[in-house]
Design a protein around this motif. Structure first.
Motif, mmCIF file in Angstrom:
data_model
loop_
_atom_site.group_PDB
_atom_site.id
_atom_site.type_symbol
_atom_site.label_atom_id
_atom_site.label_comp_id
_atom_site.label_asym_id
_atom_site.label_seq_id
_atom_site.Cartn_x
_atom_site.Cartn_y
_atom_site.Cartn_z
ATOM 1 N N ASN A 268 -0.886 -1.728 -0.088
ATOM 2 C CA ASN A 268 -1.326 -2.595 -1.919
ATOM 3 C C ASN A 268 -2.495 -2.306 -1.832
ATOM 4 O O ASN A 268 -2.553 -3.765 -2.503
ATOM 5 C CB ASN A 268 -0.346 -3.292 -1.602
ATOM 6 N N THR A 270 -5.020 -4.151 -0.739
ATOM 7 C CA THR A 270 -5.107 -5.081 0.416
ATOM 8 C C THR A 270 -5.497 -4.778 1.534
ATOM 9 O O THR A 270 -4.554 -3.965 2.097
ATOM 10 C CB THR A 270 -4.316 -6.246 0.007
ATOM 11 N N ASN A 275 -3.328 -9.787 3.899
ATOM 12 C CA ASN A 275 -2.159 -9.470 3.061
ATOM 13 C C ASN A 275 -1.199 -10.026 4.182
ATOM 14 O O ASN A 275 -0.535 -11.089 3.857
ATOM 15 C CB ASN A 275 -1.903 -8.186 3.043
ATOM 16 N N TYR A 276 -1.426 -10.051 5.887
ATOM 17 C CA TYR A 276 -1.133 -10.753 6.206
ATOM 18 C C TYR A 276 -1.540 -11.747 6.741
ATOM 19 O O TYR A 276 -1.551 -11.828 8.648
ATOM 20 C CB TYR A 276 -0.212 -9.795 7.488
ATOM 21 N N GLU A 310 11.488 -4.931 4.341
ATOM 22 C CA GLU A 310 10.087 -4.228 3.144
ATOM 23 C C GLU A 310 9.328 -3.574 3.607
ATOM 24 O O GLU A 310 7.985 -3.096 2.122
ATOM 25 C CB GLU A 310 9.582 -5.976 2.889
#
Ligand SMILES: *[C@@H]1O[C@H](CO)[C@@H](O)[C@H](O)[C@H]1NC(C)=O
Ligand SMILES: *[C@@H]1O[C@H](CO)[C@@H](O)[C@H](O)[C@H]1NC(C)=O
Ligand SMILES: *[C@@H]1O[C@H](CO)[C@@H](O)[C@H](O)[C@H]1NC(C)=O
Ligand SMILES: *[C@@H]1O[C@H](CO)[C@@H](O)[C@H](O)[C@H]1NC(C)=O
Ligand SMILES: *[C@@H]1O[C@H](CO)[C@@H](O)[C@H](O)[C@H]1NC(C)=O
Ligand SMILES: *[C@@H]1O[C@H](CO)[C@@H](O)[C@H](O)[C@H]1NC(C)=O
Ligand SMILES: *[C@@H]1O[C@H](CO)[C@@H](O)[C@H](O)[C@H]1NC(C)=O
Ligand SMILES: *[C@@H]1O[C@H](CO)[C@@H](O)[C@H](O)[C@H]1NC(C)=O
Ligand SMILES: *[C@@H]1O[C@H](CO)[C@@H](O)[C@H](O)[C@H]1NC(C)=O
Ligand SMILES: *[C@@H]1O[C@H](CO)[C@@H](O)[C@H](O)[C@H]1NC(C)=O
Ligand SMILES: *[C@@H]1O[C@H](CO)[C@@H](O)[C@H](O)[C@H]1NC(C)=O
Ligand SMILES: *[C@@H]1O[C@H](CO)[C@@H](O)[C@H](O)[C@H]1NC(C)=O
Length: 568
Positions: A268, A270, A275-276, A310
């Motif tokens: 996305n 990023t 992000n994580y 997801e």
């Protein structure tokens, strides 16, 4: 003696040297174009040959004499490197690096072209097509970075790196962030293309020099095809992966040495590591690289410690400069093959089970079926009896008694009384005065089955008499559909002693062995022996007029005993 061994020794040293020198395999020419007056170093590598312990020597042109390893000299060899501190115009030419290892000998030519470069002087251009420029790409609209390529052995210390755009030094600010050998460029626009340079101070053996790189920067879309990093994997493909499993995917990239584009994984848009950043469930691996003569191969992996719902359906993109390629995770399709195999196995097991059940309970099933579904009416086939019973008259007392008990007592009791069959027992049912042969001949014709009883102890003359037996059996055999039930009183040790006709019947119809001991249990129609006999009898139930109801009403333990007492 001493002279000879010296000679031998000399030959043995010189010979391999001569041979190997000539046997060296020539590799591709390496072309280097470098501006004069600055340090230059070249490492002799040949992947994968130079990975182990190797002997490397540098030679000028075709000179047999190796270059010196004295670090004070302007041109010398250090480990596998050739060093020019600094380069002079006359250094142009061909150099050879000779690699010797256990596999053999390789020779790599280096075509060095030294030229005079006029830094920051557009009016005095460098010689045509002699460019030492590094070409790098910046993606427009995004952030990118440039790299200063300076390759020197460890003995050379590089510091004071400076970056220039055109001739102006770049200072850290909104647009640029110099970071030693890297220059970060934020929000690249078309104006960021052009000529850049980086310089560094090189210290070697107490002396300092200035090294300079010039970099031609083009923005996305301008570079030629060869300069675009090639992502060989992924190829915008999907990957089947089970929920909750661990997954590692390599991003494999081939790129030219000059490109300095950052390689990374994004989701996305990023960086996955951003992000994580808290859960660290999905991480980008540390990049590794392998250098080849004309390109570098990079691998940077992404690891999913646990694939979650997801993650499916979203592209995870590997970026390398202006190239990008993604993977999409997919739930595995149900395994039809497994279902098919499972189904077949179940079917086979089921069939085997059914066959087993049938084999073991065939008699019970058939008897149950007859009881449940067949009418009680007698079959209309013009026959009077269900079976004709043929049995031997034995000379010996005990055996004869057994046969008589079985035939004259048990058979009528079980088959006639309990099961409603009608039997013709020779010696009981014939009309007095009739000729024996006639009786047999006519009676057998009126019967649906022939029950033959044999006593193994007296097989040959155990039967009534030869002619009677023959007539009966003859009738049974020639009349189609006449089934013979062979009952053996005890175990037959040697079938060869039986009459041929009995042997034949035994082969064709099998035999039922009487192991009964004439207890009340053996008088029960539900015992194993009688079930077998009933199974061979015609499919007809006891007649309704019969006073004894077989099925549920014949307990084989209590009442039979009572019956036994009555008849005795
Ligand atoms: C070096 O130049 C020669 C001749 O110009 C060419 O044949 C060779 O392929 C070049 N080598 C490399 C590694 O580009
Ligand atoms: C130089 O080459 C040698 C093999 O010839 C290799 O082991 C070494 O890693 C190289 N050094 C650098 C900095 O690439
Ligand atoms: C390299 O060559 C030298 C002599 O030229 C020899 O002494 C040395 O053992 C060689 N080393 C290897 C690893 O072959
Ligand atoms: C060496 O390079 C120069 C210029 O790059 C070229 O003109 C020449 O042919 C090359 N020589 C060899 C032997 O490859
Ligand atoms: C220099 O390269 C250009 C193309 O890059 C070519 O058109 C030109 O002929 C070359 N000049 C020389 C002197 O080789
Ligand atoms: C990229 O690599 C693949 C596989 O090695 C090759 O088929 C393809 O032609 C390469 N593409 C470019 C632009 O070099
Ligand atoms: C993969 O998709 C990207 C766009 O996301 C596209 O630029 C690229 O050419 C595609 N690569 C392949 C091999 O289809
Ligand atoms: C990527 O490169 C590595 C070697 O570094 C290789 O083991 C792996 O198979 C490659 N993966 C793919 C998908 O090509
Ligand atoms: C992508 O990021 C945007 C905001 O940065 C967010 O609104 C969107 O939901 C994200 N999409 C996915 C599929 O994560
Ligand atoms: C991070 O990833 C999750 C799941 O894909 C997504 O919902 C979220 O929007 C991402 N965050 C950003 C900043 O893109
Ligand atoms: C992924 O990369 C890391 C280095 O960052 C490496 O240690 C690990 O072995 C790689 N995983 C796989 C499966 O190749
Ligand atoms: C290749 O990897 C080594 C460390 O493994 C690193 O020092 C070097 O800078 C890398 N080269 C490039 C061109 O990224």
């Amino acid at each position: 003696m001493g002279v000879r061994s010296l000679l031998l020794c000399g030959v043995s040293i010189a010979f391999p040297l001569l041979v190997t020198a000539d046997a060296c395999k020539d590799e591709n020419v390496q072309n280097e174009t470098v501006a004069e007056d600055q340090p230059f170093a070249f490492n002799c590598t040949l992947f994968p040959t130079t990975n182990g312990v190797v002997n490397v020597t540098w030679h000028k042109t075709s000179s047999k004499i190796a270059l010196s390893k004295d670090i004070q000299l302007r041109i010398h060899q250090e480990h596998t490197w050739i060093l020019f501190l600094p380069l002079a115009q006359e250094d142009s030419g061909i150099y050879h690096c000779v690699i010797k290892n256990t596999d053999g000998c390789y020779r790599i030519p280096l075509n060095l072209t030294v030229f005079k470069k006029h830094w920051c002087d557009p009016s005095r251009r460098s010689p045509a097509n002699l460019s030492d420029d590094y070409i790098q790409i910046l993606p427009t609209g995004k952030s990118g970075s440039l790299t200063c390529h300076m390759h020197f052995p460890k003995s050379c210390v590089l510091d004071s790196v400076k970056w220039y755009k055109g001739c102006e030094e770049i200072k850290a600010g909104k647009q640029f962030a110099p970071s030693r050998m890297r220059l970060l460029v934020y929000h690249t626009s078309a104006e960021d293309g052009g000529s850049y340079a980086c310089t560094a101070r090189l210290t070697h053996a107490g002396r300092t020099y200035l090294v300079r790189n010039s970099i031609i920067v083009s923005t996305t879309g301008v570079g030629s095809g060869r300069r675009i990093p090639n992502i060989t994997y992924p190829r915008n493909n999907s990957i089947e992966v089970r929920l909750g499993s661990i997954l590692t995917v390599d991003c494999n990239i081939t790129d030219v040495k000059e490109n300095t584009n950052r390689r990374c994984w994004r989701v996305n848009n990023t960086l996955v590591n951003d992000n994580y950043s808290s859960s660290k469930r999905i991480r980008e691996g540390v990049e590794s690289n392998v250098s080849y003569t004309d390109h570098i191969f990079y691998t940077v992996n992404i690891t999913f410690l646990e694939v979650k719902m997801e993650d499916y359906g979203h592209p995870f993109t590997c970026h390398a400069g202006m190239s990008s390629a993604y993977i999409i995770l997919r739930l595995p399709a149900p395994d039809f093959e497994a279902y098919l195999i499972g189904g077949l196995v179940t079917l086979v097991v089921l069939v085997v089970l059914v066959l087993c059940i049938y084999h073991n309970f065939k008699i019970d099933i058939v008897l149950w079926y007859r009881r449940a579904f067949l009418s009680t009416r007698a079959i209309e086939d013009g026959k009077l009896y269900d079976a004709y019973v043929l049995y031997p008259k034995c000379p010996q007392e005990s055996q004869g008694h057994d046969v008589d008990t079985l035939v004259l007592k048990l058979l009528p009791e079980v088959l006639e009384k309990q099961c409603g069959y009608k039997l013709f027992i020779f010696g009981r049912d014939e009309f007095p005065g009739q000729a024996v042969a006639n009786v047999i001949d006519e009676s057998v014709k009126l019967c649906r089955r022939l029950i033959v009883t044999v006593v193994p102890a007296y097989p040959s003359f155990g039967l009534l008499n030869m002619s009677a037996e023959q007539i009966a059996i003859y009738n049974a055999l020639i009349q189609d559909g006449m089934k013979v039930i062979l009952i053996e009183l005890g175990k037959v040790e040697d079938y060869g002693t039986l009459p041929e006709s009995i042997q034949y019947i035994r082969q064709k119809h099998g035999a039922i062995q009487w192991r009964g001991d004439f207890t009340e249990q053996s008088q029960c129609a539900k015992s194993k022996f009688w079930k077998k006999v009933r199974y061979c009898m015609p499919p007809r139930r006891y007649s309704p007029s019969s006073s004894v109801q077989l099925q549920e009403h014949t307990p084989c333990d209590g009442t039979i005993l009572a019956w036994g007492l009555i008849t005795h």
